[in-house]
Design an enzyme around this catalytic site. Structure first.
Site, PDB file in Angstrom:
ATOM      1  N   ASP A  10      56.730  51.678  52.919  1.00 27.90           N
ATOM      2  CA  ASP A  10      57.296  52.280  51.934  1.00 27.90           C
ATOM      3  C   ASP A  10      57.544  51.040  50.801  1.00 27.90           C
ATOM      4  OD1 ASP A  10      58.570  54.098  50.101  1.00 27.90           O
ATOM      5  OD2 ASP A  10      60.518  53.948  51.288  1.00 27.90           O
ATOM      6  N   GLU A  34      60.351  61.675  46.985  1.00 29.78           N
ATOM      7  CA  GLU A  34      60.198  60.463  46.543  1.00 29.78           C
ATOM      8  C   GLU A  34      58.286  60.222  46.762  1.00 29.78           C
ATOM      9  OE1 GLU A  34      62.582  57.336  47.654  1.00 29.78           O
ATOM     10  OE2 GLU A  34      60.688  56.176  48.157  1.00 29.78           O
ATOM     11  N   HIS A  67      57.115  58.504  49.799  1.00 27.38           N
ATOM     12  CA  HIS A  67      57.171  59.151  50.859  1.00 27.38           C
ATOM     13  C   HIS A  67      56.284  60.152  51.249  1.00 27.38           C
ATOM     14  CE1 HIS A  67      62.145  58.065  50.970  1.00 27.38           C
ATOM     15  NE2 HIS A  67      61.160  56.921  50.748  1.00 27.38           N
ATOM     16  N   HIS A  69      74.313  53.721  46.543  1.00 26.98           N
ATOM     17  CA  HIS A  69      74.996  53.978  47.930  1.00 26.98           C
ATOM     18  C   HIS A  69      76.149  53.391  48.038  1.00 26.98           C
ATOM     19  CE1 HIS A  69      70.426  53.567  48.908  1.00 26.98           C
ATOM     20  NE2 HIS A  69      70.733  54.759  49.913  1.00 26.98           N
ATOM     21  N   ASP A  79      76.000  49.624  48.448  1.00 27.09           N
ATOM     22  CA  ASP A  79      75.336  48.835  47.351  1.00 27.09           C
ATOM     23  C   ASP A  79      76.333  48.393  46.392  1.00 27.09           C
ATOM     24  OD1 ASP A  79      72.995  50.224  48.443  1.00 27.09           O
ATOM     25  OD2 ASP A  79      73.138  51.650  46.554  1.00 27.09           O
TER      26      ASP A  79
HETATM   27  C1  XLS Z   1      64.537  54.991  51.448  1.00 26.92           C
HETATM   28  C2  XLS Z   1      65.126  56.006  50.506  1.00 26.92           C
HETATM   29  C3  XLS Z   1      66.407  55.720  49.933  1.00 26.92           C
HETATM   30  C4  XLS Z   1      67.002  57.056  49.313  1.00 26.92           C
HETATM   31  C5  XLS Z   1      68.613  57.007  49.269  1.00 26.92           C
HETATM   32  O1  XLS Z   1      63.144  55.099  51.495  1.00 26.92           O
HETATM   33  O2  XLS Z   1      64.010  56.381  49.355  1.00 26.92           O
HETATM   34  O3  XLS Z   1      66.342  54.798  49.058  1.00 26.92           O
HETATM   35  O4  XLS Z   1      66.578  57.047  48.248  1.00 26.92           O
HETATM   36  O5  XLS Z   1      69.090  56.727  50.496  1.00 26.92           O
HETATM   37 NI    NI Z   2      61.302  54.860  49.485  1.00 26.64          NI
HETATM   38 NI    NI Z   3      64.521  57.412  47.788  1.00 20.64          NI
END
Ligand code: XLS
Ligand code: NI
Ligand code: NI
Length: 439
Positions: free
Chosen positions: A309, A270, A273, A103, A106
């Protein structure tokens, strides 16, 4: 930059084979080894994330960060960020991952004004570029952090305030430019705070339209600067908001189709998620592949006993096998990769823990790849699937699928027959055993 930040770690993490007992060697990931005629490196396209690995102090809601990060002087200065960038590349180089992801915030500190933030980012991007050239490590994707700053507390592209939308647009414009400059192969949009806490104060329809407008602007801008990277949407159902608009694969596909964005985006899925959405990762992957929308994966895992998460490193071979099976079935990644959006536990605070975590994740995916390849070669799973649907290839199934018959014809047919035949056993347990034969 010889071994400046991780003196206890050898210059290169090597493949030691399954019998190795060295925690700083790969047991299964052998980058140059071929699986089905393609190297493991090219199949897996591993990527290290900047945020969790290099910029996360490992705090939690009950305590401050625990991480020992000797390269960080705590100043939040551009100078510190540049040093961190050198360290990041030493880490990725030793690990032998071909990609990274970040990001904007970061890599460089946010300034007091937009102009200052842009300037800070440019100063660090200069170092990232040098390090990419020095090492050959490439950028899998870039993204903008539209969720940490207080201005985004009520959303960015879906903020009730047009000023905030404008700030987010300016930030994404710049993040796309630097991603382009660094030769990024993709750009990710994760919803951040694009969602709501309560419908009592939310015009959901209007917010979704704004999100679509925002993404159309991004597509237009991408074309105008000649950025060829793939755009990704990353679904997540909740956290930080109670309801995120990009909640799962199905919701994202519906959103993209509704607003005419389907051709310009793929999904970055992901695992954690998927779990939060109440799906298995395999479900999310399958739906994405079926819709020609799987782009990349954020490889991690949640904890089955925790409802948030946790972003843990993947160690479950069953999971990695399923991921790689779907990825092989779709013909492999093009722009995407296995991106470790994962963090070490707060208790694992030493720099060397970052190596252990990535080595384990890469080994788990390397095993998943080998097992998935073997299962596909074996052919029984696919054979069983086509057998299960065999009547659809027969005359009746074909008449239905091609629209030659309607309810009237089908009733006539079943009237004559009296009842349908019984569907043969689904053989779930046998198929589960088949997978386990290979684990
Ligand atoms: C957060 C997301 C984030 C994305 C990128 O839960 O996984 O890390 O991958 O913004
Ligand atoms: Ni995540
Ligand atoms: Ni992510």
């Amino acid at each position: 930059m010889p071994q400046a930040f991780f003196p206890e770690v050898p210059k290169k993490i090597v493949y030691g084979g399954p019998k190795s007992r060295n925690p700083l060697e790969f047991k299964h990931y052998d980058a140059d080894a071929l699986v089905g005629g393609k190297t493991m490196r090219d199949h897996l396209r591993f990527s290290v994330v900047y945020w969790h690995t290099f910029a996360n102090p490992l705090g939690d809601p009950f305590g401050v960060g625990t991480a020992e990060r000797p390269w960080d002087d705590g100043s939040g200065s551009v100078d510190n960020a540049q040093r961190r960038a050198r360290m990041a590349f030493e880490f990725i180089e030793k690990l032998g991952a071909p990609y990274y992801a970040f990001h904007d915030r970061d890599v460089a500190p946010e300034g007091k004004t937009l102009a200052e933030s842009h300037k800070n980012l440019d100063a660090v991007v200069k170092v990232l570029k040098e390090e990419q050239q020095r090492t050959g490590i490439k950028l899998l994707w870039g993204t903008a952090n539209l969720f940490s700053h207080p201005r985004y507390a009520q959303g960015a592209a879906t903020s009730p305030n047009a000023q905030v939308f404008a700030m987010a647009a300016a930030q994404v414009k710049k993040a796309m430019e630097v991603t382009h400059e660094l030769g990024g192969e993709g750009y990710t949009f994760w919803g951040g705070r694009e969602g709501y806490q309560t419908l009592l104060n939310t015009d959901m329809k209007r917010e979704l339209e704004h999100l679509a407008r925002f993404l159309h602007m991004a597509v237009d801008y991408k074309k105008s600067i000649g950025f060829q990277g793939q755009f990704y949407i990353e679904p997540k159902p909740k956290e930080p908001t109670k309801h995120q608009y990009d909640s799962d694969t199905a919701a994202c596909l519906n959103f993209l189709r509704t607003f005419g964005l389907k051709d310009d985006f793929k999904l970055n899925l992901e695992t954690n998620h998927a779990t939060l959405a109440g799906h298995e990762m395999l479900h999310e992957l399958t739906l994405a592949v079926d819709n020609d929308a799987l782009g990349s994966i954020d490889a991690n895992t949640g904890d089955p006993l925790l409802g948030w998460d946790t972003d843990q490193f993947p160690t479950d071979i069953y999971l990695t096998t399923h991921c790689m099976r779907k990825i092989l079935e779709m013909g492999g990644f093009t722009t995407g990769g296995v991106n470790f959006d994962a963090k070490v536990r707060r208790e694992s605070f030493e720099p060397v823990d970052l190596f252990h975590a990535h080595i384990g994740g890469m080994d788990a995916f390397a095993r998943g790849l080998k097992i998935a390849h073997a299962i596909i070669e074996d052919g029984r799973l696919a054979g069983n699937l086509s057998q299960r649907y065999a009547t659809w290839d027969g005359p009746l199934g074909q008449e239905i699928e091609t629209g030659k018959v309607g309810f009237r014809e089908l009733e006539t047919r079943m009237m004559a027959q009296g009842d349908s035949e019984r569907t043969p056993s689904g053989r779930q347990e046998m198929l589960e055993n088949l997978i386990n034969e290979y684990l």
